[in-house]
Design a protein around this motif. Structure first.
Motif, PDB file in Angstrom:
ATOM      1  N   GLY A  28       0.679  -1.135   0.013  1.00 52.98           N
ATOM      2  CA  GLY A  28      -0.045  -0.125   0.046  1.00 52.98           C
ATOM      3  C   GLY A  28       0.855   1.275  -0.034  1.00 52.98           C
ATOM      4  N   SER A  29       2.205   1.077   0.524  1.00 55.03           N
ATOM      5  CA  SER A  29       3.036   2.337   0.330  1.00 55.03           C
ATOM      6  C   SER A  29       3.593   2.618  -0.887  1.00 55.03           C
ATOM      7  CB  SER A  29       3.986   2.101   1.523  1.00 55.03           C
ATOM      8  OG  SER A  29       5.120   1.133   1.101  1.00 55.03           O
ATOM      9  N   MET A  30       3.502   1.838  -1.875  1.00 58.07           N
ATOM     10  CA  MET A  30       4.329   1.871  -2.968  1.00 58.07           C
ATOM     11  C   MET A  30       3.477   3.266  -3.901  1.00 58.07           C
ATOM     12  SD  MET A  30       6.696   0.210  -2.397  1.00 58.07           S
ATOM     13  CE  MET A  30       7.545   0.677  -3.855  1.00 58.07           C
ATOM     14  N   ILE A  31       2.549   3.401  -3.977  1.00 59.96           N
ATOM     15  CA  ILE A  31       1.931   4.626  -4.732  1.00 59.96           C
ATOM     16  C   ILE A  31       2.552   5.664  -4.123  1.00 59.96           C
ATOM     17  CG2 ILE A  31      -0.178   4.651  -3.019  1.00 59.96           C
ATOM     18  CD1 ILE A  31       0.248   5.661  -6.677  1.00 59.96           C
ATOM     19  N   TYR A  32       2.865   6.053  -3.040  1.00 59.01           N
ATOM     20  CA  TYR A  32       3.349   7.145  -2.395  1.00 59.01           C
ATOM     21  C   TYR A  32       4.825   7.122  -3.018  1.00 59.01           C
ATOM     22  CZ  TYR A  32      -0.830   6.904   0.384  1.00 59.01           C
ATOM     23  OH  TYR A  32      -2.265   6.830   0.896  1.00 59.01           O
ATOM     24  N   ALA A  33       5.427   6.175  -2.604  1.00 55.53           N
ATOM     25  CA  ALA A  33       6.879   6.088  -3.373  1.00 55.53           C
ATOM     26  C   ALA A  33       6.861   6.630  -4.864  1.00 55.53           C
ATOM     27  CB  ALA A  33       7.298   4.649  -3.360  1.00 55.53           C
ATOM     28  N   LEU A  34       5.901   6.218  -5.486  1.00 54.53           N
ATOM     29  CA  LEU A  34       5.856   6.429  -6.933  1.00 54.53           C
ATOM     30  C   LEU A  34       5.721   8.219  -6.888  1.00 54.53           C
ATOM     31  CD1 LEU A  34       5.702   5.996 -10.006  1.00 54.53           C
ATOM     32  CD2 LEU A  34       3.162   5.565  -9.659  1.00 54.53           C
ATOM     33  N   LEU A  35       4.777   8.464  -6.310  1.00 49.81           N
ATOM     34  CA  LEU A  35       4.547  10.217  -6.256  1.00 49.81           C
ATOM     35  C   LEU A  35       5.670  11.053  -5.720  1.00 49.81           C
ATOM     36  CD1 LEU A  35       0.818   9.970  -4.806  1.00 49.81           C
ATOM     37  CD2 LEU A  35       1.464  10.180  -7.187  1.00 49.81           C
ATOM     38  N   ASN A  36       6.530  10.190  -4.871  1.00 44.79           N
ATOM     39  CA  ASN A  36       7.554  11.126  -4.528  1.00 44.79           C
ATOM     40  C   ASN A  36       8.566  11.218  -5.573  1.00 44.79           C
ATOM     41  OD1 ASN A  36       6.767  11.329  -1.890  1.00 44.79           O
ATOM     42  ND2 ASN A  36       7.757   9.437  -1.209  1.00 44.79           N
ATOM     43  N   GLU A  37       8.326  10.610  -6.514  1.00 42.43           N
ATOM     44  CA  GLU A  37       9.211  10.795  -7.772  1.00 42.43           C
ATOM     45  C   GLU A  37       9.035  11.642  -8.757  1.00 42.43           C
ATOM     46  OE1 GLU A  37      12.300   9.229  -7.972  1.00 42.43           O
ATOM     47  OE2 GLU A  37      12.012   8.272  -6.119  1.00 42.43           O
ATOM     48  N   LEU A  38       7.565  12.569  -8.533  1.00 42.36           N
ATOM     49  CA  LEU A  38       7.118  13.317  -9.439  1.00 42.36           C
ATOM     50  C   LEU A  38       7.046  14.780  -8.819  1.00 42.36           C
ATOM     51  CD1 LEU A  38       4.133  11.140 -10.729  1.00 42.36           C
ATOM     52  CD2 LEU A  38       6.488  11.289 -11.792  1.00 42.36           C
ATOM     53  N   PRO A  39       6.524  15.880  -9.550  1.00 41.97           N
ATOM     54  CA  PRO A  39       6.537  17.081  -8.988  1.00 41.97           C
ATOM     55  C   PRO A  39       4.969  17.096  -8.127  1.00 41.97           C
ATOM     56  CG  PRO A  39       6.842  17.162 -11.303  1.00 41.97           C
ATOM     57  CD  PRO A  39       6.453  15.788 -10.935  1.00 41.97           C
ATOM     58  N   PHE A  40       5.110  18.082  -7.015  1.00 38.29           N
ATOM     59  CA  PHE A  40       4.046  18.207  -6.180  1.00 38.29           C
ATOM     60  C   PHE A  40       3.516  17.072  -5.629  1.00 38.29           C
ATOM     61  CE2 PHE A  40       3.408  20.431 -10.391  1.00 38.29           C
ATOM     62  CZ  PHE A  40       3.744  21.924 -10.166  1.00 38.29           C
ATOM     63  N   SER A  41       4.618  16.435  -5.039  1.00 34.54           N
ATOM     64  CA  SER A  41       4.444  15.065  -4.337  1.00 34.54           C
ATOM     65  C   SER A  41       3.242  15.385  -3.255  1.00 34.54           C
ATOM     66  CB  SER A  41       5.414  14.316  -3.867  1.00 34.54           C
ATOM     67  OG  SER A  41       6.168  15.131  -3.008  1.00 34.54           O
ATOM     68  N   GLY A  42       3.550  16.320  -2.367  1.00 34.54           N
ATOM     69  CA  GLY A  42       2.497  16.240  -1.156  1.00 34.54           C
ATOM     70  C   GLY A  42       1.283  16.481  -1.625  1.00 34.54           C
ATOM     71  N   MET A  43       0.874  17.275  -2.871  1.00 33.64           N
ATOM     72  CA  MET A  43      -0.453  17.598  -3.199  1.00 33.64           C
ATOM     73  C   MET A  43      -0.969  16.441  -3.868  1.00 33.64           C
ATOM     74  SD  MET A  43      -1.691  20.457  -6.095  1.00 33.64           S
ATOM     75  CE  MET A  43      -0.508  21.833  -5.129  1.00 33.64           C
ATOM     76  N   THR A  44      -0.283  15.707  -4.808  1.00 36.11           N
ATOM     77  CA  THR A  44      -0.578  14.562  -5.070  1.00 36.11           C
ATOM     78  C   THR A  44      -1.064  13.282  -4.526  1.00 36.11           C
ATOM     79  OG1 THR A  44       1.312  13.787  -5.801  1.00 36.11           O
ATOM     80  CG2 THR A  44       0.063  15.171  -7.757  1.00 36.11           C
ATOM     81  N   ALA A  45      -0.385  13.290  -3.305  1.00 37.21           N
ATOM     82  CA  ALA A  45      -0.566  12.192  -2.237  1.00 37.21           C
ATOM     83  C   ALA A  45      -1.884  12.601  -1.560  1.00 37.21           C
ATOM     84  CB  ALA A  45       0.651  12.233  -1.192  1.00 37.21           C
ATOM     85  N   ALA A  46      -2.338  13.847  -1.360  1.00 40.10           N
ATOM     86  CA  ALA A  46      -3.269  14.120  -0.801  1.00 40.10           C
ATOM     87  C   ALA A  46      -4.737  13.773  -1.702  1.00 40.10           C
ATOM     88  CB  ALA A  46      -3.410  15.624  -0.183  1.00 40.10           C
ATOM     89  N   ALA A  47      -4.340  14.193  -3.033  1.00 38.62           N
ATOM     90  CA  ALA A  47      -5.315  13.834  -3.871  1.00 38.62           C
ATOM     91  C   ALA A  47      -5.708  12.540  -3.960  1.00 38.62           C
ATOM     92  CB  ALA A  47      -5.044  14.623  -5.283  1.00 38.62           C
ATOM     93  N   PHE A  48      -4.659  11.608  -4.052  1.00 37.65           N
ATOM     94  CA  PHE A  48      -4.844  10.274  -4.222  1.00 37.65           C
ATOM     95  C   PHE A  48      -5.444   9.688  -2.945  1.00 37.65           C
ATOM     96  CE2 PHE A  48      -3.564   5.959  -2.785  1.00 37.65           C
ATOM     97  CZ  PHE A  48      -3.555   5.351  -3.829  1.00 37.65           C
ATOM     98  N   LEU A  49      -5.234  10.149  -1.738  1.00 42.22           N
ATOM     99  CA  LEU A  49      -6.017   9.728  -0.359  1.00 42.22           C
ATOM    100  C   LEU A  49      -7.408  10.069  -0.701  1.00 42.22           C
ATOM    101  CD1 LEU A  49      -4.075  11.096   2.797  1.00 42.22           C
ATOM    102  CD2 LEU A  49      -4.478   8.698   1.863  1.00 42.22           C
ATOM    103  N   LEU A  50      -7.944  11.277  -1.443  1.00 45.17           N
ATOM    104  CA  LEU A  50      -9.126  11.602  -1.420  1.00 45.17           C
ATOM    105  C   LEU A  50      -9.967  10.543  -2.614  1.00 45.17           C
ATOM    106  CD1 LEU A  50     -11.946  13.222  -1.148  1.00 45.17           C
ATOM    107  CD2 LEU A  50     -11.077  14.674  -2.816  1.00 45.17           C
ATOM    108  N   ILE A  51      -9.114  10.208  -3.661  1.00 44.95           N
ATOM    109  CA  ILE A  51      -9.542   9.318  -4.779  1.00 44.95           C
ATOM    110  C   ILE A  51      -9.759   7.896  -4.069  1.00 44.95           C
ATOM    111  CG2 ILE A  51      -8.904   8.240  -7.104  1.00 44.95           C
ATOM    112  CD1 ILE A  51      -7.449  10.974  -7.454  1.00 44.95           C
ATOM    113  N   ALA A  52      -8.662   7.472  -3.330  1.00 45.76           N
ATOM    114  CA  ALA A  52      -9.090   6.167  -2.761  1.00 45.76           C
ATOM    115  C   ALA A  52     -10.073   6.066  -1.901  1.00 45.76           C
ATOM    116  CB  ALA A  52      -7.490   5.905  -2.079  1.00 45.76           C
ATOM    117  N   PHE A  53     -10.398   7.166  -1.013  1.00 46.73           N
ATOM    118  CA  PHE A  53     -11.411   7.177  -0.124  1.00 46.73           C
ATOM    119  C   PHE A  53     -12.949   7.005  -0.860  1.00 46.73           C
ATOM    120  CE2 PHE A  53     -14.842   9.220   2.397  1.00 46.73           C
ATOM    121  CZ  PHE A  53     -14.689   8.460   3.498  1.00 46.73           C
ATOM    122  N   LEU A  54     -12.611   7.754  -2.017  1.00 42.84           N
ATOM    123  CA  LEU A  54     -14.129   7.774  -2.878  1.00 42.84           C
ATOM    124  C   LEU A  54     -14.533   6.352  -3.233  1.00 42.84           C
ATOM    125  CD1 LEU A  54     -14.021  11.202  -4.434  1.00 42.84           C
ATOM    126  CD2 LEU A  54     -15.803  10.302  -2.581  1.00 42.84           C
TER     127      LEU A  54
END
Length: 547
Positions: free
Chosen positions: A389-415
């Protein structure tokens, strides 16, 4: 509140068995896991080949149905009006089925295949061949085959329910083979078996999702991932889809699904644009060639000649898992398909979500493979040290705006988890209820009894997921879900045979081509279902049409 409206033979057996299983796991976890593990291994060893063969036949059956005259038949009759527009229909189908799992596994599974390919294939771990094998294998596990496993029983139920007026029961799937013999008491036994399997599968999925969400919340707030945090997340999911249930399908599930699907596309576009775009495109084209070129070989790979355990751990496990979910989910997917032709059904329920899955895997899994190869296996080392479950965050860390996209992923995953839970508990509550099969297009979608059943099952599933993840471990409930694939296997085999019979004998012989003399009315259909929803005796004639 709901006692007079439940179907006891459907509700109580799976509900009681679930409580017994949870109690046994709490009393003796090691013994519980030993028994379920032994049974699970026995199933995979003895009938694993049958799961693989059935999955391939279901894909072929969908193609035959699409090309045959059956493809022109409209679900509900020629005058039937669609319950949902195509976008909402596609959104619900996508979010109800594999979308939840693909968010969790699309960044972890490719690493397993890259570094642990099948021994019998002679592929060198971490090589270019392993990367190609990894991506093409994810296409196999997450695209056309799983959606074919869902589509065949869903299509059969839709035709039997709307065109021939059969009740909301799995017994309706077998009408072309056995007539009405499996509708009634025997049909309720099928419903109970499939319901138990689905509830275990939902608990496993919800528990896995809670672990992923807890990891994301911990990243931002430092809350940890202990029992309290897991409980809060599961409670939030249950509370949200319960609120959605009160508003009905059109305002609840449909809106959540449409919002969730848009978020999927936006997230997909972001990773595509800011990730290794050209590499992903090149990987995708080459892996797609291998996927389509070796489809039959990979689909029927059981590892028997070389005693290779890889297929049992991956492909056969997936076929069993999809089949576990398929029967009950098919009732929901079939219920929302009224007003469209068989070809349109297969395009929306099979082709469109399968193509989306291929695009999603190409971007996320392709990027993860590229990052791992570039870092000489650093991503795989992180997977070993943490969790899938942590690997999506590892991927996002390699991209710009990692904090923002991780928060967006949390919302998408919740929905995603809310939508999947909402859709499947909707099917569960209908299956357990003797109330009218309420008008999916109307505001009065559920009686108080139906809403109570949905709340009871949602709460129970959430409680089981919390106990298993926080105190027991998710492996036990996953194996119970996988064992549910055994009765589900024979249910989907029967549905496949029934659909092939529809094609072979012709639609006119079974009355599917009869055009109602008056306009199709959902209200008239629901009134008819009110009188025939107990399932005690199947009706041989379709429901009356309103003037």
């Amino acid at each position: 509140m709901f006692g007079s409206s439940i179907r006891p033979l459907v509700f109580w057996p799976p509900f009681s068995l679930l409580l017994v299983a949870v109690t046994a796991s709490l009393i003796d976890l090691d013994g519980f896991l030993a028994v379920t593990s032994t049974l699970n291994n026995l199933v995979l060893e003895r009938i694993g080949w049958l799961f693989s063969l059935t999955a391939v036949v279901m894909v072929i059956t969908c193609l035959i149905a699409f090309l045959s005259p059956l493809g022109r038949i409209r679900i509900g009759g020629e005058q039937a009006t669609p319950l949902l527009n195509r976008w909402r229909w596609f959104s619900i189908t996508l979010c109800t089925t594999v979308a939840v799992g693909i968010m969790f596994w699309s960044t972890a599974e490719p690493l397993y295949h890259l570094h642990s390919p099948p021994n019998s294939m002679g592929i060198v771990a971490g090589s270019a061949d392993a990367a190609r094998f990894s991506l093409s294998t994810l296409y196999l596990h997450w695209s056309f085959t799983p959606y074919a496993i869902y589509s065949v029983p869903a299509l059969m139920f839709a035709l039997m329910h709307y065109n021939l007026g059969k009740p909301f029961s799995l017994g309706a799937l077998f009408v072309p083979l056995f007539g009405d013999k499996l509708i009634g008491r025997k049909g309720r036994a099928l419903d109970a078996l499939a319901l138990y399997a689905l509830v275990c599968g939902m608990a496993a999925s919800l528990g896995t999702g809670a672990m992923t969400l807890a990891g994301g919340v911990d990243r931002f707030l430092g809350t940890g991932t202990g029992p309290l945090m897991l409980g809060v997340i599961i409670l939030a999911i249950v509370a949200t889809f319960t609120a959605s249930a009160v508003s009905g399908l059109q305002r609840g599930i449909a809106r959540l699904s449409a919002l969730n699907t848009r978020a999927f596309f936006l997230f997909l576009i972001f990773v595509f644009l800011f990730g290794p775009t050209m590499t992903v495109l090149n990987y995708g084209v080459e892996a797609a060639g291998e996927y389509f070129g070796t489809f039959m070989q990979k689909s029927l790979f059981t590892g028997a000649f070389d005693d290779d355990p890889w297929p049992k751990n991956w492909s056969i496990f997936y076929w069993a898992n999809w089949m576990t979910w398929a029967p009950i989910t098919a009732l929901f997917l079939g219920k929302i398909s009224r007003g469209y032709t068989v070809r349109q059904f297969l395009l929306i329920n099979l082709c469109a979500p399968a193509l989306f899955s291929i695009a999603y895997i190409t971007v996320f899994s392709g990027a993860m493979i590229d990052f791992d190869l570039a870092s000489e296996g650093a991503m795989f080392e992180r997977l070993d040290d943490s969790s899938a479950g942590s690997m999506i965050y590892a991927l996002l860390n390699e991209l710009p705006f990692s904090g923002m996209t991780a928060a967006a992923f949390l919302l998408i995953a919740f929905l995603s988890y809310v939508t999947a839970a909402d859709s499947n508990t909707e099917a569960i509550s209908q299956l357990c209820s003797t109330d009218s099969q309420t008008a999916l297009s109307g505001d009065a979608e559920g009686s108080n009894g139906r809403l109570a059943l949905k709340l009871i099952w949602g709460t129970t599933i959430g409680l089981v997921a919390w106990i298993m993840t926080a105190f027991v471990g998710i492996d036990g409930i996953k194996m119970l879900s996988n064992l549910g694939g055994v009765p589900a296997l024979f249910i989907v085999m029967g549905a496949t045979a029934a659909l092939l019979r529809l094609v072979s004998v012709g639609t006119a012989k079974l009355g599917l081509e009869q055009t109602p003399s008056r306009s199709y009315s959902p209200e008239a259909h629901d009134k008819w279902e009110k009188r025939h929803s107990t399932g005690l005796k199947a009706q041989s004639s379709p429901p009356p049409e309103a003037t």
